[in-house]
Design an enzyme around this catalytic site. Structure first.
Site, PDB file in Angstrom:
ATOM      1  N   HIS A 113       1.187   1.203 -13.319  1.00  0.00           N
ATOM      2  CA  HIS A 113       1.928  -0.016 -13.668  1.00  0.00           C
ATOM      3  C   HIS A 113       3.418   0.301 -13.737  1.00  0.00           C
ATOM      4  O   HIS A 113       3.805   1.294 -14.355  1.00  0.00           O
ATOM      5  CB  HIS A 113       1.432  -0.563 -15.009  1.00  0.00           C
ATOM      6  CG  HIS A 113       2.074  -1.861 -15.369  1.00  0.00           C
ATOM      7  ND1 HIS A 113       1.699  -3.048 -14.797  1.00  0.00           N
ATOM      8  CD2 HIS A 113       3.092  -2.144 -16.214  1.00  0.00           C
ATOM      9  CE1 HIS A 113       2.456  -4.026 -15.287  1.00  0.00           C
ATOM     10  NE2 HIS A 113       3.307  -3.502 -16.144  1.00  0.00           N
ATOM     11  N   GLY A 139       0.775  -1.238   0.000  1.00  0.00           N
ATOM     12  CA  GLY A 139       0.000   0.000   0.000  1.00  0.00           C
ATOM     13  C   GLY A 139       0.804   1.283   0.000  1.00  0.00           C
ATOM     14  O   GLY A 139       0.315   2.316   0.446  1.00  0.00           O
ATOM     15  N   SER A 140       2.018   1.260  -0.531  1.00  0.00           N
ATOM     16  CA  SER A 140       2.809   2.497  -0.540  1.00  0.00           C
ATOM     17  C   SER A 140       2.189   3.554  -1.449  1.00  0.00           C
ATOM     18  O   SER A 140       2.201   4.745  -1.119  1.00  0.00           O
ATOM     19  CB  SER A 140       4.268   2.227  -0.906  1.00  0.00           C
ATOM     20  OG  SER A 140       4.393   1.775  -2.232  1.00  0.00           O
ATOM     21  N   ASN A 141       1.635   3.149  -2.585  1.00  0.00           N
ATOM     22  CA  ASN A 141       0.955   4.125  -3.450  1.00  0.00           C
ATOM     23  C   ASN A 141      -0.310   4.650  -2.776  1.00  0.00           C
ATOM     24  O   ASN A 141      -0.623   5.836  -2.859  1.00  0.00           O
ATOM     25  CB  ASN A 141       0.607   3.511  -4.807  1.00  0.00           C
ATOM     26  CG  ASN A 141       1.745   3.645  -5.790  1.00  0.00           C
ATOM     27  OD1 ASN A 141       2.266   4.727  -6.019  1.00  0.00           O
ATOM     28  ND2 ASN A 141       2.141   2.527  -6.377  1.00  0.00           N
ATOM     29  N   MET A 168      -4.062  -6.589  -7.421  1.00  0.00           N
ATOM     30  CA  MET A 168      -3.549  -7.701  -8.205  1.00  0.00           C
ATOM     31  C   MET A 168      -4.638  -8.591  -8.806  1.00  0.00           C
ATOM     32  O   MET A 168      -4.444  -9.778  -8.991  1.00  0.00           O
ATOM     33  CB  MET A 168      -2.582  -8.533  -7.353  1.00  0.00           C
ATOM     34  CG  MET A 168      -1.430  -7.711  -6.776  1.00  0.00           C
ATOM     35  SD  MET A 168      -0.563  -6.669  -7.979  1.00  0.00           S
ATOM     36  CE  MET A 168       0.314  -7.910  -8.897  1.00  0.00           C
ATOM     37  N   ASN A 203      -5.207   2.981 -13.405  1.00  0.00           N
ATOM     38  CA  ASN A 203      -4.239   2.010 -12.900  1.00  0.00           C
ATOM     39  C   ASN A 203      -2.830   2.577 -13.002  1.00  0.00           C
ATOM     40  O   ASN A 203      -2.542   3.390 -13.882  1.00  0.00           O
ATOM     41  CB  ASN A 203      -4.318   0.719 -13.718  1.00  0.00           C
ATOM     42  CG  ASN A 203      -3.427  -0.373 -13.155  1.00  0.00           C
ATOM     43  OD1 ASN A 203      -3.354  -0.576 -11.952  1.00  0.00           O
ATOM     44  ND2 ASN A 203      -2.744  -1.090 -14.032  1.00  0.00           N
TER      45      ASN A 203
END
Length: 193
Positions: free
Chosen positions: A108, A11-13, A89, A106
């Site tokens: 990536h 969960g860093s983003n 994911m 999203n």
């Protein structure tokens, strides 16, 4: 702008978005974290920022349609306007896409279309690519194939380990996602005037 963030891992983003005063001050409201992994570290991050959580496991449903419909029902109740995928994911299918057309974003860790799918950083490193990067895009029914919003390059340094490269890619992700959301908020605020 009412959003739900979807994440499956550390969960860093998610945290980079949640802790941004600038985004909050411009009207970003993270109404929900959707997570498919009951033990994911992102759940602790959501608790830290007092963001409600919906843990939803595919294994608890007869099929993917029912799994996604449960998410859509929850999002509609909260009047969610955009979905931000941040290390989620699971491949999103037509049930969720149909409910949020051109409103699911999203991030990536590669310069798409190269290294779409899982383990993009590992595959770029193993391939010896001198330049990799980050892509933020709207999603469609393919895997990492939707329209690109923004891309940034990350150069592989001569003495980089995979871990060093990954750390710089994540740092780039955090800055980029914040900027893309900022642009979206500014655009929405202009439309509302």
């Amino acid at each position: 702008m009412r959003v739900a963030v979807f994440a499956s891992g550390s969960g860093s983003n998610f945290e980079a978005i949640a802790k941004s005063d600038e985004l909050r001050n411009l009207g970003l409201e993270i109404e929900l974290l959707v997570c498919d992994q009951p033990q994911a570290h992102v759940l602790k991050r959501a608790e830290k920022y007092h963001i409600p959580v919906f843990v939803n496991r595919l294994a608890d449903y007869p099929d993917r349609n029912d799994y996604e419909q449960a998410i859509v029902d929850k999002l509609k109740t909260l009047k969610i306007e955009y979905v931000l995928l941040a290390g989620y994911m699971k491949v999103v299918t037509k049930t969720l896409l149909g409910a949020y057309p051109n409103r699911i974003i999203n991030i990536h860790p590669s310069l798409l279309p190269k290294f779409s799918g899982l383990e993009a950083i590992e595959r770029a490193f193993a391939a010896g690519d001198e330049v990799t990067g980050v892509t933020i895009h709207y999603i469609d029914e393919g895997v990492d194939t939707g329209p690109v919003i923004k891309q940034c390059k990350v150069v592989r340094l001569r003495n980089d380990t995979e871990a060093n490269l990954e750390a710089r890619i994540h740092q780039t992700e955090h800055q980029m996602y914040r900027q893309v959301i900022l642009d979206l908020l500014n655009k929405n605020n202009e439309v509302a005037k």
